[in-house]
Design an enzyme around this catalytic site. Structure first.
Site, short mmCIF file in Angstrom:
data_model
loop_
_atom_site.label_atom_id
_atom_site.label_comp_id
_atom_site.label_asym_id
_atom_site.label_seq_id
_atom_site.Cartn_x
_atom_site.Cartn_y
_atom_site.Cartn_z
NE ARG A 1 -20.38 -15.75 -29.58
CZ ARG A 1 -21.54 -15.23 -29.16
NH1 ARG A 1 -21.52 -14.33 -28.21
NH2 ARG A 1 -22.68 -16.08 -29.30
CD GLN B 1 -25.39 -18.21 -27.42
OE1 GLN B 1 -24.65 -17.78 -27.08
NE2 GLN B 1 -26.50 -17.42 -27.73
CE LYS C 1 -27.16 -13.05 -22.82
NZ LYS C 1 -26.37 -13.98 -22.33
CB THR C 2 -26.33 -7.75 -22.41
OG1 THR C 2 -25.79 -8.83 -22.29
CG2 THR C 2 -25.86 -7.12 -20.99
CG ASP D 1 -26.93 -13.13 -18.13
OD1 ASP D 1 -27.58 -13.49 -19.32
OD2 ASP D 1 -25.90 -12.59 -18.26
CD GLU D 2 -24.68 -16.51 -20.61
OE1 GLU D 2 -25.26 -17.46 -21.29
OE2 GLU D 2 -23.89 -15.59 -21.23
#
Length: 762
Positions: free
Chosen positions: A614, A256, A33-34, A225-226
DNA sequence: CTCCTATAGCTTTTT
DNA sequence: GCTATAGGAG
């Protein structure tokens, strides 16, 4: 220059290249994503879009910094520097500072942190003569915060039957009144709290169309983002700003979403298509982070939730190890098991300490893990809890800065008017506060008013107060003449803070002095960095930056190659080779607060999903059968979430999940949640392999209920894990009878007889 | 007014 | 177990 596109998969490439119009990027965990975000921005810049026309909003300063770094590497630092990239709070506090006059705030407004807000609420509650047991500052603040994030003013609050009913129901009918006073206090002090930064941005854009237009024009491209964690206030800001160009790209993962407690609305991402019917959808489903076992196990967890955007996250990496489940006898033993395992894994796999993370639900769990690691001499770093900027001495010095910048900042004034002690005590302050309350002025306004002499202080007190205000005014004179660092040093010196710690030769005193020096060094660094970039660097700017920092953001060099300890919340967005999720027990994770509602439970489940995803190579989940809560021993069962993982991906260590292997057929559903949806694609099969450590669990040694009565002081006993020991005393009644046993090899332990498997030897 | 000691109350998660 | 507060002595 074009090579930055290489190494992107087709879905990622699409998401990077389609820069025009509204885009929704659904990015599964570990799907790059980043990377897509950075490449998209880099792509825009290479196409010739001016950096200051791009607005990129993130959730943490760290995320912003990292992204900026990566973009710098592609397009050069000189360009990346001019991007509008940062957290919602950081970006809009900057804009508010420019436009503050339009809202009636001073441009030198200061920012209240949560503690300041709570203190203010506390004094309002006291003033209103309300029951402070009932009106707890934290609870009231969260009501106020919730209202602000929903853009509900105190007046609107009063007309909001839902909120008013809820308050009445919780026997706090006057929250709306506290809210109104709170807002007034903040305004008269020229301060904003965290939520105000967003709320006031909305007000600014609503009441000043020209200002809105200016920024709408400026920001050709907006990236968020997010997005699943945005609240209504943030959502509206984005919506308004994007109205003109409609080049808005939001990135997120509904699976998430874990911040509803602070107002985040998962609906924002779910209903993006309604806001922008001509949107383009990009789904990133390939997970590049984790092994197949981890991704599949995580999928089996999240598929139990009902409300989600359909996606199939998959991994093409190797199968990998199964998720290991560890059962610990106690919280302390859990720590030891984890520490030992990290030690062994690190030796066996030649892994670095920084490849390991221990994740927990609450910060309170960190201490036990910390102790276990320290005993083994393993390096670790803890995020959260006490950050540098939350230490008393640091907050005190910062309060001086705040007061110099904005003398009306009442909470800052209250903090330091008598620190270091200068004989201005409670009685004096009570009088001033009363007077300030009655006249609707700030404390500073009272202190500097000539009428001060009429309140009835003796000449000694007046002298002390005068000395204080003159000192602050003196610092204020320097504000526009000296750079931040020089003023800061003068304040540390002139306020007596430096001297105060220098004369304190205790270890704590010395460490406080060091912290103060470190803060001063930090200001120097800040000034140097900013001046290099050609940006402002006076004390106001430093304060603003510092007020919005969290300790996530202070990554120091000496923190390299250490085991990471943090809450699952703070771990979002990070990855580690080996992840240990500890304290996975009902009543801890899921948290009892969340267990009542389906919504709450689903969020906890998403949190569990975040924890598991993670890990790159190995997930280890552990629970303790007993642990200390509030200094009391309490007992727990493994979390329902453990039972929700498809068993084929699990490896059960030791006697984990007791009563689950043998007595399985009797209660096959004991670990399944009531709310689990039947359409779950993963049919949990319970025929997992039980991997025993060879030691047979004897059935004749079980102590339960009345059997405990046979245990007497002085008896020799055998424990399946701790070995031989002598009973020192027995306390309490069944079923809560406890025994203190001194073991030959394991030291002294407190055992709950209901759980402990003891065999009487003599 | 200051400093020290006893005790109540507490824990989600954070910008 | 820990911290924030209240209450008491100096």
């Amino acid at each position: 220059m074009q090579d930055y596109l290489e190494g992107l998969n087709p879905a990622q490439k699409e998401a990077v290249l389609n820069t025009e119009g509204p885009s929704l990027v659904i990015a599964g965990a570990g799907s790059g994503k980043t990377r897509v975000l950075t490449m998209r921005i880099a792509h825009l810049l290479t196409k010739g879009v001016a950096p200051y026309r791009i607005l990129a909003l993130t959730f943490t300063n760290k995320a912003a910094r990292e992204m900026k770094g990566r973009i710098s590497a592609i397009v050069g630092e000189g360009i990346a520097r001019h991007l509008w990239m940062g957290t919602f709070h950081a970006i809009f506090s900057k804009i508010l500072r420019i436009e503050s006059k339009k809202l009636g705030y001073p441009s030198s407004y200061t920012i209240y942190d949560t503690q300041d807000s709570k203190n203010l609420i506390k004094s309002i509650v006291k003033n209103m003569k309300l029951d402070s047991k009932l009106y707890k500052p934290g609870e009231v603040l969260s009501r106020i915060s919730g209202a602000k994030n929903d853009l509900i003013t105190p007046q609107a609050y009063r007309n909001d039957t839902k909120r008013m009913d809820a308050d009445r129901f919780s026997r706090k009918p006057l929250v709306h009144e506290i809210y109104a006073r709170y807002v007034n206090e903040c305004r008269k002090s020229g301060v904003m709290d965290f939520d105000d930064l967003l709320l006031n941005t909305n007000i600014l854009f609503r009441d000043h169309p020209d200002v809105l237009e200016k920024y709408q024009d400026q920001f050709d491209y907006i990236l968020v983002d997010e997005y699943q964690d945005t609240n209504l206030s943030q959502y509206l800001i984005v919506k308004k700003l994007a109205e003109r160009h409609k080049n808005v790209c939001v990135v997120g993962d509904d699976a998430q979403s874990i911040y509803s407690f602070r107002g985040a609305k998962i609906e924002n991402i779910l209903s993006f298509r309604n806001d922008y019917p001509d949107y383009k959808l990009f789904k990133l489903e390939q997970n590049y982070r984790s092994t197949k076992n981890i991704v599949n196990a995580a999928n089996s967890i999240i598929h139990r939730n009902s409300n989600q955007i359909h996606k199939t996250v998959f991994s093409e990496k190797e199968e990998g190890n199964r998720i290991r489940i560890f059962s610990a006898y106690s919280d302390v033993e859990e720590g030891i098991i984890v520490a030992n395992d990290i030690f062994e894994t690190q030796m066996r796999s030649q892994a670095a300490y920084e490849d390991f993370a221990i994740l927990y639900r609450t910060n309170a769990q960190s201490r036990i893990m910390e102790e276990a690691l320290r005993k083994k001499n393993m390096p670790y770093k803890i995020y959260g809890g006490f950050s540098f900027y939350q230490r008393k001495e640091i907050k005190d010095l910062l309060a001086y800065f705040r007061l110099v910048v904005n003398p009306n900042d009442d909470e800052a004034l209250k903090r330091i008017i008598n620190y270091p002690a200068r004989g201005i005590g409670k009685t004096t302050m009570d009088k001033i506060e009363l007077f300030a309350g009655n006249t609707g002025r700030s404390l500073w306004a009272i202190l500097t008013n000539p009428a001060l002499n009429n309140i009835g202080f003796n000449s000694g007190t007046i002298k002390k107060l005068k000395a204080f205000t003159e000192m602050i005014l003196g610092f204020g004179q320097l504000l526009n003449k000296l750079p931040a660092y020089d003023i800061a040093v003068k304040i540390a010196e002139g306020s007596g803070m430096r001297k105060f710690f220098q004369t304190d030769t205790s270890i704590e005193g010395q460490s406080k002095l060091e912290n103060v020096e470190e803060l001063l060094n930090g200001i120097k660094e800040f000034s140097d960095e900013r001046s290099e970039e050609g940006k402002e660097y006076n004390l106001v700017d430093f304060l603003e930056e510092v007020s919005l920092l969290t300790d996530q953001d202070t990554d120091k060099d000496e923190d390299k190659n250490k085991v990471t300890l943090m809450t699952i919340h703070s771990a979002k967005g990070l990855e580690f080779k080996y992840v240990y999720v500890v304290g996975v027990e009902d009543g801890l994770f899921p948290s009892p607060m969340a267990m009542e509602s389906q919504k709450g439970l689903e969020e906890e489940r998403r949190l569990f999903y975040v924890a598991v995803t993670r890990a790159k190579e190995q997930v280890s989940i552990s629970y303790a059968k007993q642990r200390y809560k509030y200094g009391e021993l309490s007992f727990s069962k493994p979390s329902r979430f453990i039972g929700e993982i498809d068993q084929q991906y699990l490896e059960i260590k030791g006697d984990a999940l007791p009563g689950f292997g043998q007595k399985r057929s009797a209660r096959p559903n004991s670990f399944r949640t009531r709310n689990s949806i039947s359409s779950s694609p993963s049919k949990p099969s319970f025929n997992y392999k039980k991997i025993s450590k060879g030691q047979a669990t004897s059935n004749s040694t079980d102590f339960s209920g009345t059997a405990a009565g046979r245990l007497k002081e002085g008896m020799l006993v055998l424990h399946e894990r701790f070995g031989r020991g002598k009973v020192l005393n027995v306390t309490g009644e069944a079923p809560n009878a406890k025994a203190t046993v001194l073991f030959d090899n394991a030291g002294q332990k407190q055992l709950l007889l209901k759980f402990a498997k003891l065999k009487i030897l003599n």
